[in-house]
Design a protein around this motif. Structure first.
Motif, PDB file in Angstrom:
ATOM      1  N   ARG A 482      68.173  42.770  52.585  1.00  0.00           N
ATOM      2  CA  ARG A 482      66.816  42.561  53.090  1.00  0.00           C
ATOM      3  C   ARG A 482      66.025  43.871  53.160  1.00  0.00           C
ATOM      4  N   MET A 483      66.282  44.729  52.189  1.00  0.00           N
ATOM      5  CA  MET A 483      65.537  45.990  52.088  1.00  0.00           C
ATOM      6  C   MET A 483      64.414  45.838  51.067  1.00  0.00           C
ATOM      7  N   PRO A 484      63.273  46.477  51.283  1.00  0.00           N
ATOM      8  CA  PRO A 484      62.244  46.497  50.233  1.00  0.00           C
ATOM      9  C   PRO A 484      62.810  47.161  48.978  1.00  0.00           C
ATOM     10  N   LEU A 485      62.383  46.723  47.813  1.00  0.00           N
ATOM     11  CA  LEU A 485      62.907  47.277  46.561  1.00  0.00           C
ATOM     12  C   LEU A 485      62.518  48.744  46.379  1.00  0.00           C
ATOM     13  N   ASN A 486      61.483  49.180  47.087  1.00  0.00           N
ATOM     14  CA  ASN A 486      61.083  50.590  46.957  1.00  0.00           C
ATOM     15  C   ASN A 486      61.766  51.486  47.995  1.00  0.00           C
ATOM     16  N   THR A 487      62.775  50.918  48.685  1.00  0.00           N
ATOM     17  CA  THR A 487      63.548  51.731  49.632  1.00  0.00           C
ATOM     18  C   THR A 487      64.270  52.853  48.887  1.00  0.00           C
ATOM     19  N   GLN A 488      64.105  54.073  49.381  1.00  0.00           N
ATOM     20  CA  GLN A 488      64.725  55.213  48.694  1.00  0.00           C
ATOM     21  C   GLN A 488      66.242  55.233  48.921  1.00  0.00           C
TER      22      GLN A 488
END
Length: 545
Positions: A482-488
């Motif tokens: 459930r992380m945004p795809l732009n999470t580094q």
């Protein structure tokens, strides 16, 4: 007569024909006291009389096949009438020979034509007792019964309202004639279409388009249109009417039966078009089933086609926006691994779709195009090159232009392949993005794409498949967490399991870094722990967030 078997038996044994039923379905004077009754009323009356006479042994329900009208389902009664026939059975051997030489889609359909021709008990009845149809241009002399056939230059002519263009009967000299009131079977008109479409009888050069390259027909009219075309053209021109024949199946309603207004299971085309448009509906027709098979109508199938069009439109908008500063005037581009990967796949797609369409396998062509456009271009390539397009200062202008060239080329190829099936959206995108540069008035007037074997690269595809598998699996892990795809990702460690695979992944380092938003990537040739990259069992990764 109750059925064809009765007709054959009467003819075989030369039995007298006593007709008890008239054209209105009522018993005539030959029926004695039952005259004037309908068929059903007469049946009931006869049963009552049998009861009174003590001649009725029993009454029971039985199952039997009864021929009925296809429109109103009224049982058919065969009446004895003089008819016009065309001698077709003498052509059966020739029909079989030509049918075997014709290309059929699907191939087994030729045997339906051959079997039908061999099964016929009598010749083609070409006359009908109807009001509206093509008139039979014949008169009969009232005095001697001589048959007067219209000359070709008299046509068109209706003997029911016009007299023959002669002064008197050539046999007896009478000036009074009776018109032929029967009309021709509708298939008499349809059975000459291949020659007419080629220009016969008006053009002297009509043979340049004859026989027809393709005759498209339906499974239900092989015994009529496909057969009557064959016998009529063989009789007139001594040549088969078509080189190949495409047989389509029937459309089935949601209840699994043939879609028909009388069954109440039909869906009006205007309803489908108004909700999802013509292109989505055409996708359902093309992809609904194998050639020759029946195609069930399902709203979800049309909706899926509509959603694909939205996906394609959004992809085209994205590409168009990314090409604002691009002019396709360079001969050489610094193509990256994923550029070569999708360009090679696009050529293979062209090869598969061309072959499928040449073989009239529209469902295969449709599936190949949609899978490539949706999953290879949109889900994979576009997502993988966004960072390269957005940050030329990081990756370099040459690599950005390579991505632009690839997007420009691949999208155009998709439009070309999809155009025959979805003509409207492909034309709209073409006019907006490509018409000025390509120079064709319409995408439908452009040449069909030829396969460029120089762009087909097995190694690039293997390497690209692996790179995309890594990217896809990393993004899937983010989604599952459930992380945004732009999470580094602070550090991404990839265990390749072997040197060759490590080298392939290394070639896609930049695209993996940008797409997965990894600050640091370490690629290790040995095996290791972590999440498996499917379907590469030995390739794993560990992402540190």
């Amino acid at each position: 007569y109750g059925d064809k078997a009765d007709v054959k038996t009467v003819a075989k044994h030369k039995l007298p024909v006593i007709q008890c039923i008239d054209e209105k379905g009522r018993m005539n004077k030959n029926a004695g006291k039952y005259a004037g009754l309908t068929i059903e009323e007469a049946k009931k009356a006869i049963i009552e009389d049998l009861k009174k006479e003590g001649l009725l042994e029993k009454i029971e329900n039985i199952k039997q096949e009864v021929g009925v009208c296809w429109r109103c389902h009224t049982p058919i009664e065969i009446l004895d009438r003089e008819q016009w026939f065309m001698k077709t059975r003498i052509l059966t051997d020739r029909v079989e020979k030509e049918a075997l030489e014709i290309t059929w889609y699907p191939d087994y359909m030729k045997y339906r034509l051959i079997d039908w021709a061999k099964s016929l008990d009598w010749d083609w009845v070409i006359s009908r007792q109807r009001v509206f149809a093509t008139p039979i241009p014949i008169w009969y002399c009232k005095n001697c019964g001589e048959t007067i056939l219209a000359e070709p230059e008299w046509l068109p002519i209706d003997p029911r309202v016009e007299k023959p263009k002669i002064d008197k009967c050539p046999k007896c000299g009478s000036t009074e004639f009776e018109p032929e009131r029967d009309v021709l079977d509708t298939w008499m008109d349809s059975s000459i279409t291949c020659a007419v479409h080629a220009g016969w009888p008006d053009r002297k050069d009509w043979k340049r388009l004859f026989p027809a390259d393709l005759h498209a027909s339906g499974i239900d009219i092989i015994r009529t249109w496909a057969y009557y075309l064959m016998v009529r053209h063989l009789a007139l021109f001594d040549e088969k009417p078509y080189k190949s024949c495409l047989i389509n199946g029937m459309v089935l309603g949601t209840d699994g039966r043939m879609m028909h207004k009388s069954l109440g299971n039909y869906v009006a085309s205007s309803e489908v078009f108004s909700k999802y448009g013509a292109d989505a509906t055409r996708q359902w027709a093309a992809g609904g089933g194998a050639t020759g098979s029946d195609i069930p109508f399902r709203w979800p199938d049309v909706e899926f086609g509509w959603r694909f069009l939205i996906k394609l439109w959004n992809a085209a908008r994205f590409v168009s926006h990314q090409l604002k500063d691009y002019k396709p005037d360079e001969e050489e581009y610094a193509l990256q691994p994923l550029d070569r990967w999708i360009l090679s796949k696009a050529e293979k797609l062209t090869e598969k779709v061309t072959e499928a369409l040449e073989n009239c396998q529209f469902n295969i062509a449709m599936d190949e195009i949609r899978n490539f456009a949706w999953h290879v271009l949109c889900d994979c390539y576009i997502e993988a090159v966004k960072d390269r397009l957005y940050k030329p200062e990081v990756y370099g202008e040459e690599k950005k232009r390579a991505a632009q060239y690839t997007l420009y080329t691949v999208l155009y190829r998709i439009l070309q392949l999809l155009a025959p099936i979805a003509p409207h959206i492909t034309e709209e995108i073409y006019q907006t993005m490509y018409a000025e540069e390509k120079g064709y008035e319409s995408i439908h007037l452009s040449p069909w794409p030829a396969v460029n074997e120089k762009l087909m690269d097995e190694e690039a595809e293997k390497s690209g498949d692996l790179i995309m598998a890594v990217i896809t699996e990393v993004r899937r892990e983010k989604a599952e967490k459930r992380m945004p795809l732009n999470t580094q990702i602070k550090k991404l460690t990839i265990y390749a399991g072997e040197k060759d695979l490590a080298e392939s992944i290394e070639r896609g380092r930049e695209d993996i870094t940008g797409t997965c938003k990894a600050l640091k990537i370490e690629i290790v040739a040995s095996t290791g722990e972590g999440r498996e990259v499917k379907p590469y069992g030995n390739v794993r990764f560990v992402a540190e967030y």
